[in-house]
Scaffold this active site. Structure first.
Site, PDB file in Angstrom:
ATOM      1  N   LEU A 194      15.997   8.850 101.570  1.00 22.48           N
ATOM      2  CA  LEU A 194      16.582  10.174 101.809  1.00 22.48           C
ATOM      3  C   LEU A 194      15.507  11.256 101.799  1.00 22.48           C
ATOM      4  CD1 LEU A 194      19.825   9.870  99.624  1.00 22.48           C
ATOM      5  CD2 LEU A 194      19.641   9.729 102.121  1.00 22.48           C
ATOM      6  N   LEU A 204      25.681   8.370  87.906  1.00 21.80           N
ATOM      7  CA  LEU A 204      26.538   7.270  88.345  1.00 21.80           C
ATOM      8  C   LEU A 204      27.268   7.647  89.629  1.00 21.80           C
ATOM      9  CD1 LEU A 204      27.860   4.509  87.926  1.00 21.80           C
ATOM     10  CD2 LEU A 204      29.519   5.614  86.399  1.00 21.80           C
ATOM     11  N   GLU A 205      27.747   8.880  89.707  1.00 22.95           N
ATOM     12  CA  GLU A 205      28.462   9.337  90.902  1.00 22.95           C
ATOM     13  C   GLU A 205      27.564   9.235  92.139  1.00 22.95           C
ATOM     14  OE1 GLU A 205      30.979  13.258  92.425  1.00 22.95           O
ATOM     15  OE2 GLU A 205      29.351  13.511  90.977  1.00 22.95           O
ATOM     16  N   LEU A 232      24.994   7.228  92.594  1.00 22.06           N
ATOM     17  CA  LEU A 232      24.817   5.818  92.952  1.00 22.06           C
ATOM     18  C   LEU A 232      26.031   5.299  93.718  1.00 22.06           C
ATOM     19  CD1 LEU A 232      23.257   3.071  92.683  1.00 22.06           C
ATOM     20  CD2 LEU A 232      24.775   2.619  90.758  1.00 22.06           C
ATOM     21  N   LEU A 257      15.880  15.342 100.568  1.00 18.67           N
ATOM     22  CA  LEU A 257      16.025  16.377 101.593  1.00 18.67           C
ATOM     23  C   LEU A 257      17.121  16.005 102.590  1.00 18.67           C
ATOM     24  CD1 LEU A 257      14.232  18.933 101.595  1.00 18.67           C
ATOM     25  CD2 LEU A 257      13.188  18.062 103.677  1.00 18.67           C
ATOM     26  N   TYR A 310       7.027   4.971  85.173  1.00 15.61           N
ATOM     27  CA  TYR A 310       8.267   5.735  85.254  1.00 15.61           C
ATOM     28  C   TYR A 310       8.732   6.216  83.880  1.00 15.61           C
ATOM     29  CZ  TYR A 310       8.763   3.989  90.070  1.00 15.61           C
ATOM     30  OH  TYR A 310       8.573   3.692  91.397  1.00 15.61           O
TER      31      TYR A 310
END
Length: 331
Positions: A200, A292-293, A295, A204, A49
């Site tokens: 998700l 953050l939003e 999450l 999509l 990653y």
């Protein structure tokens, strides 16, 4: 298949793939802090990653991962791509490099990220057992293996007295359910828990994309402008998939009206309440994010209740529309 509310809810794991890529170190730190403050404890990363930046950022957070009194559990993975392999020397090198980046003496969970058909699996498993005996990891996991390969690996490990895999990480969402047919029965038979990635469908199922978007210039994201974008488009960007999403959106409006939950919320609630995941078995959902939003929205959805039956039915219809084009769960 719909499940009852009384069943144990699957656990939630923080997916750290975007750390060092779409999230810088301060944002990654804020995301990790918010996740842990909600009472969750497991973080998932990999050697691959962000070219190692994900592990390096996590290692710099001062979490004391791998210590006996640390409540945070960390998972990483060795892969057979980009000059690596699952031959013994490469498996050892990848894990030891990961430990340095993570600044920890051991990881709680060490995955083989995908099969390496050029390396004899017995050699790989023997090497993993040796690393386990050296105290470099606690549990062994598999990811992206076919059910028959899982059965072969479990049989080999048992007959040789090697550490047995106890976790399988695979692709699973309301519209990508290929794992249900033969993989889940295999995992239950051999006692592995299942951790779902791409809940998700690569994003999509947020409902923010239209099929025609592929024809125009798009901002960088999961489906556009990155080295993985073409893979994700090939997996999920199918006309039938979008038709299925439209069915679910229509059902949400009909069932909830003005208070209809977002498509993201509905897709995650399906995972936690109506999928074949079982909290009693230790199954989990891996939540990724690029902010953050994002999450906080995903964690909120994960804590909400089951969906109306009509919406669950619409997800089933969406799956049947897309099933013939569903990407394989194995590589």
């Amino acid at each position: 298949m719909s499940r009852q509310l009384s069943r144990a809810r699957p656990a939630t794991v923080l997916g750290a793939m975007e750390m060092g890529r779409r999230m810088d170190a301060p944002t990654s730190a804020a995301v990790t802090r918010a996740f842990l403050e909600r009472g969750h404890t497991e973080i998932d990363t990999a050697f691959l990653y962000s070219d190692g930046q994900s592990e390096t950022i996590l290692g710099g957070l001062g979490l004391r991962m791998g210590s006996s009194d640390c409540r945070v559990k960390i998972a990483t993975k060795a892969n057979p791509w980009i000059g690596n392999s699952l031959k013994p020397d490469s498996v050892r090198s990848q894990l030891e490099t990961s430990l340095k980046r993570l600044q920890c003496p051991r990881v709680d969970l060490f995955y083989l990220h995908a099969p390496d058909h050029s390396a004899p699996v017995e050699e790989t498993l023997r090497a993993c057992h040796q690393l386990h005996q050296e105290g470099k990891f606690v549990e062994l996991g598999l990811s992206n293996y076919a059910a028959w390969e899982v059965a072969e690996i479990c049989t080999l490990c048992k007959s040789n007295g090697w550490i047995l895999p106890t976790v399988y990480q695979g692709m699973y969402s309301a519209t990508t359910r290929q794992v249900e047919t033969e993989l889940f029965p295999c995992l239950r038979h051999f006692g592995l828990r299942f951790y779902a990635y791409n809940p998700l469908a690569g994003g999509l199922l947020t409902g923010k994309y239209k099929y025609e978007d592929k024809d125009g210039k798009q901002p960088v994201g999961r489906f556009f402008g990155t080295q993985w974008a073409e893979i994700y488009r090939n997996h999920f960007w199918k006309e039938h998939h979008f038709e299925g999403i439209a069915l679910v959106e229509k059902a949400l409006q009909a069932a909830y009206g003005a208070s209809a939950p977002s498509m993201t919320s509905a897709a995650l609630r399906w995972m936690y309440h109506h999928s074949q995941l079982q909290g009693a078995h230790g199954d989990a959902v891996i939540l990724g994010m690029s902010s953050l939003e994002q999450l906080e929205q995903n964690l909120a959805a994960a804590e909400e209740g089951p969906l109306e039956p009509a919406v669950v039915d619409a997800f089933n219809q969406a799956w049947h529309l897309f099933a013939h084009e569903c990407p394989n769960y194995f590589i």
